[in-house]
Design a protein around this motif. Structure first.
Motif, PDB file in Angstrom:
ATOM      1  N   ALA A   1      27.919  20.928  63.701  1.00  0.00           N
ATOM      2  CA  ALA A   1      27.685  20.109  62.510  1.00  0.00           C
ATOM      3  C   ALA A   1      28.524  18.835  62.560  1.00  0.00           C
ATOM      4  N   GLN A   2      29.759  18.963  62.970  1.00  0.00           N
ATOM      5  CA  GLN A   2      30.636  17.799  63.053  1.00  0.00           C
ATOM      6  C   GLN A   2      30.113  16.787  64.068  1.00  0.00           C
ATOM      7  N   MET A   3      29.718  17.271  65.234  1.00  0.00           N
ATOM      8  CA  MET A   3      29.251  16.377  66.294  1.00  0.00           C
ATOM      9  C   MET A   3      27.919  15.705  65.946  1.00  0.00           C
ATOM     10  N   ASN A   4      27.148  16.322  65.061  1.00  0.00           N
ATOM     11  CA  ASN A   4      25.838  15.789  64.700  1.00  0.00           C
ATOM     12  C   ASN A   4      25.801  15.224  63.282  1.00  0.00           C
ATOM     13  N   ASN A   5      26.975  15.013  62.735  1.00  0.00           N
ATOM     14  CA  ASN A   5      27.109  14.380  61.422  1.00  0.00           C
ATOM     15  C   ASN A   5      26.297  15.101  60.341  1.00  0.00           C
ATOM     16  N   ILE A   6      26.403  16.412  60.310  1.00  0.00           N
ATOM     17  CA  ILE A   6      25.696  17.231  59.335  1.00  0.00           C
ATOM     18  C   ILE A   6      26.695  17.715  58.288  1.00  0.00           C
ATOM     19  N   ASP A   7      26.393  17.422  57.039  1.00  0.00           N
ATOM     20  CA  ASP A   7      27.223  17.886  55.932  1.00  0.00           C
ATOM     21  C   ASP A   7      26.749  19.289  55.553  1.00  0.00           C
ATOM     22  N   LEU A   8      27.485  20.295  55.989  1.00  0.00           N
ATOM     23  CA  LEU A   8      27.064  21.676  55.766  1.00  0.00           C
ATOM     24  C   LEU A   8      27.020  22.056  54.292  1.00  0.00           C
ATOM     25  N   SER A   9      27.877  21.499  53.508  1.00  0.00           N
ATOM     26  CA  SER A   9      27.881  21.806  52.077  1.00  0.00           C
ATOM     27  C   SER A   9      26.579  21.332  51.439  1.00  0.00           C
ATOM     28  N   THR A  10      26.194  20.106  51.721  1.00  0.00           N
ATOM     29  CA  THR A  10      24.945  19.564  51.188  1.00  0.00           C
ATOM     30  C   THR A  10      23.746  20.314  51.752  1.00  0.00           C
ATOM     31  N   ALA A  11      23.759  20.585  53.050  1.00  0.00           N
ATOM     32  CA  ALA A  11      22.652  21.300  53.682  1.00  0.00           C
ATOM     33  C   ALA A  11      22.486  22.693  53.079  1.00  0.00           C
ATOM     34  N   THR A  12      23.591  23.357  52.797  1.00  0.00           N
ATOM     35  CA  THR A  12      23.541  24.696  52.204  1.00  0.00           C
ATOM     36  C   THR A  12      22.971  24.644  50.790  1.00  0.00           C
ATOM     37  N   GLU A  13      23.418  23.683  49.999  1.00  0.00           N
ATOM     38  CA  GLU A  13      22.895  23.542  48.637  1.00  0.00           C
ATOM     39  C   GLU A  13      21.393  23.285  48.653  1.00  0.00           C
ATOM     40  N   LYS A  14      20.943  22.409  49.541  1.00  0.00           N
ATOM     41  CA  LYS A  14      19.511  22.107  49.643  1.00  0.00           C
ATOM     42  C   LYS A  14      18.717  23.344  50.053  1.00  0.00           C
ATOM     43  N   LYS A  15      19.247  24.104  50.984  1.00  0.00           N
ATOM     44  CA  LYS A  15      18.559  25.305  51.464  1.00  0.00           C
ATOM     45  C   LYS A  15      18.473  26.369  50.369  1.00  0.00           C
ATOM     46  N   ILE A  16      19.530  26.525  49.596  1.00  0.00           N
ATOM     47  CA  ILE A  16      19.522  27.486  48.493  1.00  0.00           C
ATOM     48  C   ILE A  16      18.469  27.087  47.460  1.00  0.00           C
ATOM     49  N   GLU A  17      18.393  25.787  47.134  1.00  0.00           N
ATOM     50  CA  GLU A  17      17.385  25.307  46.185  1.00  0.00           C
ATOM     51  C   GLU A  17      15.972  25.578  46.722  1.00  0.00           C
ATOM     52  N   LYS A  18      15.777  25.303  48.001  1.00  0.00           N
ATOM     53  CA  LYS A  18      14.472  25.527  48.622  1.00  0.00           C
ATOM     54  C   LYS A  18      14.098  27.013  48.571  1.00  0.00           C
ATOM     55  N   ASN A  19      15.049  27.878  48.907  1.00  0.00           N
ATOM     56  CA  ASN A  19      14.792  29.322  48.891  1.00  0.00           C
ATOM     57  C   ASN A  19      14.536  29.834  47.484  1.00  0.00           C
ATOM     58  N   ASN A  20      15.228  29.265  46.496  1.00  0.00           N
ATOM     59  CA  ASN A  20      15.015  29.689  45.112  1.00  0.00           C
ATOM     60  C   ASN A  20      13.587  29.395  44.665  1.00  0.00           C
ATOM     61  N   LYS A  21      13.029  28.289  45.141  1.00  0.00           N
ATOM     62  CA  LYS A  21      11.643  27.954  44.808  1.00  0.00           C
ATOM     63  C   LYS A  21      10.673  28.823  45.602  1.00  0.00           C
ATOM     64  N   LYS A  22      11.012  29.070  46.840  1.00  0.00           N
ATOM     65  CA  LYS A  22      10.146  29.840  47.737  1.00  0.00           C
ATOM     66  C   LYS A  22      10.127  31.321  47.370  1.00  0.00           C
ATOM     67  N   TYR A  23      11.265  31.816  46.924  1.00  0.00           N
ATOM     68  CA  TYR A  23      11.426  33.232  46.601  1.00  0.00           C
ATOM     69  C   TYR A  23      11.895  33.388  45.154  1.00  0.00           C
ATOM     70  N   PRO A  24      11.006  33.169  44.171  1.00  0.00           N
ATOM     71  CA  PRO A  24      11.420  33.291  42.773  1.00  0.00           C
ATOM     72  C   PRO A  24      11.884  34.716  42.462  1.00  0.00           C
ATOM     73  N   LEU A  25      12.908  34.816  41.682  1.00  0.00           N
ATOM     74  CA  LEU A  25      13.545  36.094  41.389  1.00  0.00           C
ATOM     75  C   LEU A  25      12.554  37.126  40.856  1.00  0.00           C
ATOM     76  N   ASP A  26      11.656  36.712  39.974  1.00  0.00           N
ATOM     77  CA  ASP A  26      10.731  37.675  39.377  1.00  0.00           C
ATOM     78  C   ASP A  26       9.758  38.266  40.398  1.00  0.00           C
TER      79      ASP A  26
END
Length: 66
Positions: free
Chosen positions: A28-53
């Protein structure tokens, strides 16, 4: 989750996890990837893809929900 096996196996697993974590952080460091932001985006995407109900207690893929 099941508890880890015998302590000698636990040490092996700990060491392997540390190796993987180091690789991910360095990649992530070598490729300039912000893991915190990437993780937040992925969680949001999964929440939409896999609704709790629909997803709770279900092992179906998101496109297999009724």
């Amino acid at each position: 989750m099941k508890k880890l096996m015998a302590s000698d196996k636990k040490v092996e697993v700990e060491e392997e996890l540390a190796d993987v974590l180091y690789f991910v952080l360095r990649f992530a460091q070598m490729n300039n990837i912000d893991l915190s932001t990437a993780t937040e985006k992925k969680i949001e995407k999964n929440n939409k893809k896999y609704p709790l109900d629909k997803a709770k207690g279900c092992n179906k893929k998101y496109n297999e929900y009724e």
